[in-house]
Write a protein that holds these residues in place. Structure first.
Motif, PDB file in Angstrom:
ATOM      1  N   ARG A 104      20.525  17.688  -3.160  1.00  0.00           N
ATOM      2  CA  ARG A 104      19.975  17.126  -1.922  1.00  0.00           C
ATOM      3  C   ARG A 104      19.592  18.214  -0.919  1.00  0.00           C
ATOM      4  O   ARG A 104      18.658  18.056  -0.128  1.00  0.00           O
ATOM      5  CB  ARG A 104      20.991  16.176  -1.292  1.00  0.00           C
ATOM      6  CG  ARG A 104      21.031  14.804  -1.962  1.00  0.00           C
ATOM      7  CD  ARG A 104      22.135  13.950  -1.388  1.00  0.00           C
ATOM      8  NE  ARG A 104      22.059  12.574  -1.862  1.00  0.00           N
ATOM      9  CZ  ARG A 104      22.995  11.654  -1.673  1.00  0.00           C
ATOM     10  NH1 ARG A 104      24.116  11.988  -0.999  1.00  0.00           N
ATOM     11  NH2 ARG A 104      22.849  10.433  -2.126  1.00  0.00           N
TER      12      ARG A 104
ATOM     13  N   TYR B 225      16.528  25.750   7.834  1.00  0.00           N
ATOM     14  CA  TYR B 225      16.632  26.324   6.483  1.00  0.00           C
ATOM     15  C   TYR B 225      15.317  26.136   5.721  1.00  0.00           C
ATOM     16  O   TYR B 225      14.834  27.047   5.036  1.00  0.00           O
ATOM     17  CB  TYR B 225      17.782  25.662   5.728  1.00  0.00           C
ATOM     18  CG  TYR B 225      17.825  25.974   4.251  1.00  0.00           C
ATOM     19  CD1 TYR B 225      18.123  27.261   3.799  1.00  0.00           C
ATOM     20  CD2 TYR B 225      17.542  24.984   3.310  1.00  0.00           C
ATOM     21  CE1 TYR B 225      18.152  27.541   2.444  1.00  0.00           C
ATOM     22  CE2 TYR B 225      17.570  25.263   1.963  1.00  0.00           C
ATOM     23  CZ  TYR B 225      17.874  26.544   1.528  1.00  0.00           C
ATOM     24  OH  TYR B 225      17.890  26.820   0.181  1.00  0.00           O
TER      25      TYR B 225
ATOM     26  N   ILE C  65      16.083  12.462   7.492  1.00  0.00           N
ATOM     27  CA  ILE C  65      16.464  12.238   8.886  1.00  0.00           C
ATOM     28  C   ILE C  65      16.635  13.613   9.522  1.00  0.00           C
ATOM     29  O   ILE C  65      17.241  14.505   8.925  1.00  0.00           O
ATOM     30  CB  ILE C  65      17.772  11.433   8.983  1.00  0.00           C
ATOM     31  CG1 ILE C  65      17.575  10.053   8.329  1.00  0.00           C
ATOM     32  CG2 ILE C  65      18.214  11.277  10.438  1.00  0.00           C
ATOM     33  CD1 ILE C  65      18.839   9.247   8.196  1.00  0.00           C
ATOM     34  N   SER C  66      16.110  13.772  10.734  1.00  0.00           N
ATOM     35  CA  SER C  66      16.102  15.086  11.359  1.00  0.00           C
ATOM     36  C   SER C  66      17.479  15.734  11.379  1.00  0.00           C
ATOM     37  O   SER C  66      18.466  15.139  11.795  1.00  0.00           O
ATOM     38  CB  SER C  66      15.569  14.977  12.789  1.00  0.00           C
ATOM     39  OG  SER C  66      15.520  16.252  13.397  1.00  0.00           O
ATOM     40  N   ASN C  67      17.499  16.965  10.889  1.00  0.00           N
ATOM     41  CA  ASN C  67      18.726  17.761  10.841  1.00  0.00           C
ATOM     42  C   ASN C  67      18.313  19.177  11.220  1.00  0.00           C
ATOM     43  O   ASN C  67      17.728  19.898  10.415  1.00  0.00           O
ATOM     44  CB  ASN C  67      19.336  17.704   9.436  1.00  0.00           C
ATOM     45  CG  ASN C  67      20.604  18.509   9.297  1.00  0.00           C
ATOM     46  OD1 ASN C  67      20.723  19.603   9.843  1.00  0.00           O
ATOM     47  ND2 ASN C  67      21.556  17.978   8.535  1.00  0.00           N
ATOM     48  N   ARG C  68      18.596  19.580  12.461  1.00  0.00           N
ATOM     49  CA  ARG C  68      18.080  20.840  12.967  1.00  0.00           C
ATOM     50  C   ARG C  68      18.484  22.029  12.099  1.00  0.00           C
ATOM     51  O   ARG C  68      17.701  22.950  11.890  1.00  0.00           O
ATOM     52  CB  ARG C  68      18.554  21.048  14.411  1.00  0.00           C
ATOM     53  CG  ARG C  68      17.908  20.091  15.409  1.00  0.00           C
ATOM     54  CD  ARG C  68      16.391  20.260  15.428  1.00  0.00           C
ATOM     55  NE  ARG C  68      15.752  19.368  16.350  1.00  0.00           N
ATOM     56  CZ  ARG C  68      15.526  19.627  17.630  1.00  0.00           C
ATOM     57  NH1 ARG C  68      15.926  20.784  18.145  1.00  0.00           N
ATOM     58  NH2 ARG C  68      14.918  18.759  18.404  1.00  0.00           N
ATOM     59  N   VAL C  69      19.719  21.999  11.607  1.00  0.00           N
ATOM     60  CA  VAL C  69      20.194  23.114  10.787  1.00  0.00           C
ATOM     61  C   VAL C  69      19.416  23.173   9.480  1.00  0.00           C
ATOM     62  O   VAL C  69      18.910  24.225   9.072  1.00  0.00           O
ATOM     63  CB  VAL C  69      21.703  22.995  10.513  1.00  0.00           C
ATOM     64  CG1 VAL C  69      22.155  24.075   9.534  1.00  0.00           C
ATOM     65  CG2 VAL C  69      22.494  23.085  11.804  1.00  0.00           C
ATOM     66  N   HIS C  70      19.293  22.018   8.827  1.00  0.00           N
ATOM     67  CA  HIS C  70      18.587  22.009   7.546  1.00  0.00           C
ATOM     68  C   HIS C  70      17.084  22.214   7.741  1.00  0.00           C
ATOM     69  O   HIS C  70      16.430  22.867   6.919  1.00  0.00           O
ATOM     70  CB  HIS C  70      18.839  20.706   6.793  1.00  0.00           C
ATOM     71  CG  HIS C  70      18.432  20.784   5.348  1.00  0.00           C
ATOM     72  ND1 HIS C  70      17.130  20.592   4.943  1.00  0.00           N
ATOM     73  CD2 HIS C  70      19.148  21.078   4.226  1.00  0.00           C
ATOM     74  CE1 HIS C  70      17.055  20.738   3.645  1.00  0.00           C
ATOM     75  NE2 HIS C  70      18.260  21.039   3.171  1.00  0.00           N
ATOM     76  N   ASP C  71      16.542  21.681   8.833  1.00  0.00           N
ATOM     77  CA  ASP C  71      15.124  21.908   9.120  1.00  0.00           C
ATOM     78  C   ASP C  71      14.848  23.401   9.274  1.00  0.00           C
ATOM     79  O   ASP C  71      13.812  23.916   8.821  1.00  0.00           O
ATOM     80  CB  ASP C  71      14.709  21.168  10.395  1.00  0.00           C
ATOM     81  CG  ASP C  71      14.694  19.654  10.213  1.00  0.00           C
ATOM     82  OD1 ASP C  71      14.760  19.206   9.057  1.00  0.00           O
ATOM     83  OD2 ASP C  71      14.622  18.940  11.224  1.00  0.00           O
TER      84      ASP C  71
ATOM     85  N   GLN D 220      15.065  17.132   4.660  1.00  0.00           N
ATOM     86  CA  GLN D 220      15.917  15.989   4.971  1.00  0.00           C
ATOM     87  C   GLN D 220      15.108  14.834   5.557  1.00  0.00           C
ATOM     88  O   GLN D 220      14.259  15.043   6.429  1.00  0.00           O
ATOM     89  CB  GLN D 220      17.020  16.400   5.933  1.00  0.00           C
ATOM     90  CG  GLN D 220      17.968  17.438   5.345  1.00  0.00           C
ATOM     91  CD  GLN D 220      18.629  16.947   4.061  1.00  0.00           C
ATOM     92  OE1 GLN D 220      19.485  16.075   4.100  1.00  0.00           O
ATOM     93  NE2 GLN D 220      18.227  17.503   2.924  1.00  0.00           N
TER      94      GLN D 220
END
Length: 546
Positions: A13, A28, A20-26, A18
């Motif tokens: 995953r 990345y 749904i917005s995920n600042r950390v993963h965005d 992602q």
């Protein structure tokens, strides 16, 4: 107890943007893209290629198999970047290779955005506002070429071949009504010039007409279809009771930027319809995948010349406009934004003057029971593709908005100006001669000759006099050697990347005429890049003669 696959799923995953917005993963995700761009940038040098060109081992490639376990995003990125090594950089100032432009930043963002959310243009339920973007592009481009936007229609498709396939298919339905449902029960022919794209044979074969149904019309010194010969051949087909599925009119040939006389060909078509009282009108498709962009000069003030093009460039632009401004006369037009629209592959649009023509290939709803229950825009009911990506549409729209009419005038004018400058250099040298002097686009075909050859006469003698057969063959080989030297030098960063055509034209006695080809589509090509071409060509001549 958690199943083992759930742990692996959690790792997998992370490899997706992602939902749904995920600042950390965005962050990345963005960083991963930037790392890839940095790695590709590290492959750049003064040479017009990325990294190194190494021999390709296809035998080893055939041994590839799927590994048991996967790799990380970082590891895959490194692998992918390695596949870019050896690619020609189309925007490099020393790249003048065939008809591949550098894509703009905006068009690349368009492809990325469309790829992120994977819209399918077959139905507005799966594409929503991208369906709107396609309709906007159809209207914008229809207005540019002279169609009435409220009546016109069109779809983005899989390439220039796709645009001509659509045009020929509609023509086939007009000539043989019901062929879509019942098959091709009788023969029909497709007309095209000998300088037109070879896809004419593919199209005739895939439509079930057979490649032998293509009637190739000879061209004149301007690499344009000979209209009188076309009239004679078309009349012969109709006198024998045959049918004409389509007439492919080339508006910018790949090799020489030859422009067929569209107005004259349409006039002949109309004349034959009346003479033979045909129950259908043979479909005229304008293959303008390269030449469409010159439509931006339809209303340019050539007398005032507000952009300040040189007189020779202005004349070339005006000469092309004389033919291109008549695109509205065609029943359909093929347009490649990934050519003279500076978008990445693939971004192709087929336009129809009359939207109702698409009804000829419309499929009934009952054939697709799991689709189209709602929504108002359903092009998948008549497109040959059931899946159509949105990247080409957003890329094209991005560039049309980025450039505007004036921006396209500037970039088209510049590449034509550089082409004209190259011709001046080549014509000013006693060892080189330009072959397509009467064509006005960004492509220059030329030949190189040994010292002592009269380049003012040899071109005509080799083309028309059978006594020069062996001379032509010898000079063909000579030009291949020049190309090989220039190409090798370019791969080492010491020159410009050119193309070669094994058959620019056929001589009157049946021998192909080899030519070197400069196709300028990079806005970064300037005077220095032009001088490099001439220097390397003359250097090649000297090395061969030594």
């Amino acid at each position: 107890m958690t199943a083992p696959y759930r742990d692996l799923l959690a790792t997998i995953r992370v490899c997706f943007p992602q939902p749904i917005s995920n600042r950390v993963h965005d962050s990345y995700f963005v960083h991963s893209v930037m790392r890839a761009m940095d790695a590709v940038d590290a492959l750049k040098s003064e040479r017009p290629i990325l990294g190194q060109r190494t021999p390709l081992d296809y035998d080893k490639a055939r041994e590839a198999s799927l590994s048991e376990g996967g790799m990380s995003v970082e590891e895959v990125t490194a692998e992918l970047v390695s596949y870019c090594s050896g690619l020609t950089i189309p925007g490099h100032p020393h790249t003048q290779q065939n008809v591949i432009p550098p894509p703009t930043i905006s068009s690349l963002i368009g492809v990325l955005l469309a790829s992120l959310y994977n819209p399918n243009l077959g139905w507005d339920e799966y594409s929503h506002r991208l369906a709107l973007a396609e309709v906007e592009m159809v209207a914008m481009t229809a207005r540019l070429v002279g169609y009435e936007p409220s009546r016109a229609g069109g779809v983005f498709t899989f390439g220039g071949t796709g645009t001509t396939l659509y045009g020929a298919k509609i023509g086939l339905e007009k000539a043989i009504p019901g062929a879509m449902a019942s098959g091709v029960q009788e023969g029909a022919v497709i007309f095209a010039s000998e300088s037109s794209h070879y896809c004419r044979y593919n199209i005739a074969g895939w439509l079930g007409l057979g490649a032998n149904s293509v009637i190739t019309v000879s061209t004149d010194s301007r690499n344009a279809m000979n209209v009188e010969i076309f009239r004679e051949q078309a009349r012969g087909v109709l006198q024998r009771g045959g049918k004409i599925a389509a007439i492919i009119v080339t508006m910018g040939t790949t090799d020489a930027f030859g422009l067929d006389d569209l107005a004259a060909i349409v006039a002949v078509r109309d004349e034959l319809v009346e003479e033979f009282q045909l129950p259908y009108q043979p479909h005229v498709h304008a293959d303008a995948v390269i030449g469409w962009a010159w439509s931006v000069f339809n209303d340019y003030d050539f007398e005032g010349n507000p952009l300040g093009f040189r007189p020779r460039t202005l004349r070339a632009l005006a000469g092309a406009r004389l033919a291109i401004h008549g695109l509205y006369l065609a029943d359909s037009v093929g347009i490649d934004f990934h050519k003279s629209g500076f978008a990445p592959y693939i971004s192709s649009l087929v336009l129809f003057k009359n939207y109702d023509d698409l009804a000829l290939i419309h499929r009934p709803q009952e054939q697709m029971p799991y689709l189209y229950q709602f929504g108002t825009h359903r092009p998948g009911m008549y497109t040959v593709e059931t899946s159509r990506a949105g990247g080409g549409i957003l890329a094209a729209l991005a560039n049309m908005k980025l450039f505007g009419k004036q921006g396209l005038q500037v970039i088209i004018g510049h590449i034509v100006e550089m082409s004209q400058l190259l011709r001046e250099h080549l014509e000013g040298n006693n060892s080189t001669t330009v072959l397509n002097r009467e064509n006005f686009g960004p492509v220059t075909l030329f030949r190189v000759y040994p010292r002592g050859i009269d380049t003012f006469r040899i071109k005509e003698e080799e083309s028309t006099d059978v006594a020069y057969r062996e001379t032509l063959q010898s000079h063909n080989e000579y030009n291949r050697k020049v190309f090989q030297y220039v190409h090798q030098e370019a791969m080492e960063g010491r020159g410009a990347v050119l193309s070669l055509t094994d058959c620019y034209r056929v001589s009157d006695y049946g021998e192909p005429i080899v030519a070197l080809k400069s196709f300028i589509l990079s806005p970064f090509v300037d005077e220095e890049g032009i001088e490099v071409v001439v220097q390397k060509v003359l250097e090649a001549r000297n090395r061969i003669e030594e």
